[in-house]
Write an enzyme that holds these catalytic residues in place. Structure first.
Site, PDB file in Angstrom:
ATOM      1  N   SER A  68       0.681  -1.274  -0.217  1.00  0.00           N
ATOM      2  CA  SER A  68       0.148  -0.075  -0.002  1.00  0.00           C
ATOM      3  C   SER A  68       0.788   1.473   0.242  1.00  0.00           C
ATOM      4  O   SER A  68       1.746   1.499  -0.772  1.00  0.00           O
ATOM      5  CB  SER A  68      -0.968   0.045   1.470  1.00  0.00           C
ATOM      6  N   ASP A  97      -9.917  -4.255  -5.027  1.00  0.00           N
ATOM      7  CA  ASP A  97      -9.369  -3.127  -4.079  1.00  0.00           C
ATOM      8  C   ASP A  97      -9.423  -1.941  -5.258  1.00  0.00           C
ATOM      9  O   ASP A  97      -9.201  -2.011  -6.306  1.00  0.00           O
ATOM     10  CB  ASP A  97      -7.916  -3.531  -3.906  1.00  0.00           C
ATOM     11  N   HIS A 156      -7.967  -5.165  -0.259  1.00  0.00           N
ATOM     12  CA  HIS A 156      -6.927  -4.252   0.087  1.00  0.00           C
ATOM     13  C   HIS A 156      -6.376  -4.811   1.533  1.00  0.00           C
ATOM     14  O   HIS A 156      -7.102  -5.083   2.468  1.00  0.00           O
ATOM     15  CB  HIS A 156      -7.341  -2.902   0.089  1.00  0.00           C
TER      16      HIS A 156
END
Length: 324
Positions: A152, A252, A282
């Site tokens: 991320s 995601d 995610h």
């Protein structure tokens, strides 16, 4: 994703809060939850401090039970540049070390909004550059064994570190693993160029509003959010980048921008493998190791790490999971 499945997953989504106001509460909740596991994890790592300029940066090092190679995974955690730290990622990094057979060095970079951009990037860049220039000081026999890994926001930082090493004329890492990275500045469903922002930007693990709040806390200047070291997909030059494994999550909102970054790297002549984990949300790298999504991801990660360290005659064609 059918509506029933989407509604069911929404029940397990993070509570909807205003991250601009409540990031402190989120940090405390994460650390409290991490403390529940701490007694059983204390012997699974060694903690040290790296000195970069006038800063002391904590680094937590996890050794695998059985080492299966010479690689060292330099890990930048996720959390929107605002939450997360080496404490809350301890179980994730321990699993990473055991599942890859490689030591993992987790970097406790500075967080926004107390330390906005480029503070976190400076920490990650400084440690990476130091290891590349003096690997023996850290007990690394060959700098080519250093692999950047991030999830991320951490994937964003890894990509930015690689771009900056190239831009400043330094020897870069030879490999990077980017897990569902942030690569673009626009997550507004009405203006984003990516369909996944519209398809998965509400009621799931991560929302459009949360990503934008994180971005605003990290880079308060809206124009600066478009800079390549904040939004790597905005770079004008993607050449001379490490051999890259980019793993996206099927459900995601960051899926399409991550895969677009992989394509941009590939089009510039870099060796790139893009793998989509289907039916994954995610942040799935923090799931228990027995889950299908984790097994899928680590099968691809280990194959990537096991590949011979040389450039192929032609760049790899991207791979994707079912439905890509």
């Amino acid at each position: 994703m059918n509506p029933l499945m989407k509604a069911a997953l929404g029940l397990f989504a993070a509570p909807r809060i205003d991250m601009r106001e409540d990031y402190g509460k989120v940090r405390r909740a994460q650390r409290w939850f991490a403390s529940l596991w701490r007694p059983g994890l204390r012997n699974s790592y060694r903690q040290t401090t790296a000195t970069v300029g006038d800063r002391k940066i904590r680094v937590r090092i996890f050794q695998p039970i059985e080492r299966r190679g010479d690689d060292i995974l330099l890990f930048f955690h996720g959390g929107g540049w605002v939450t997360g730290d080496i404490e809350t990622y301890t179980t994730t990094c321990r699993a990473m070390a055991e599942l890859t057979g490689c030591p993992v060095a987790s970097v406790n970079y500075r967080l926004a909004p107390e330390h906005p951009y480029p503070a976190g990037l400076e920490d990650c860049y400084g440690i990476t550059k130091q290891l590349l220039e003096e690997p023996q000081r850290a007990g690394i026999s060959d700098a080519r064994n250093i692999v950047l890994v991030g999830d991320s926001a951490g994937g964003n930082l890894a990509a930015a570190v690689s771009l900056r090493l190239r831009d400043e004329g330094h020897v870069g890492v030879t490999r990077q693993i980017l897990l569902y990275p942030v690569t673009h500045w626009d997550h507004d469903p009405t203006t984003s160029p990516f369909d996944s922002v519209r398809e998965y930007g509400e009621h799931l693990r991560l929302t459009n509003a949360e990503v934008q709040a994180y971005m605003d806390l990290y880079v308060p200047d809206a124009q600066a959010q478009r800079e390549p070291y904040v939004s790597p997909l905005m770079a004008k030059d993607f050449s001379d980048q490490p051999r890259t494994l980019l793993i996206s999550a099927g459900w995601d909102l960051l899926r399409d921008e991550g895969e677009a970054y992989g394509k941009a790297l590939q089009d510039a002549g870099n060796e790139v493998q893009v793998h989509r984990v289907p039916e994954a949300l995610h942040g799935f790298i923090q799931l228990p190791r027995f889950t299908r999504q984790m097994r899928d991801a680590y099968e691809v990660i280990n194959a990537f790490l096991d590949e011979p360290e040389h450039r192929h005659d032609a760049a790899k064609q991207p791979e994707a999971g079912p439905g890509a």
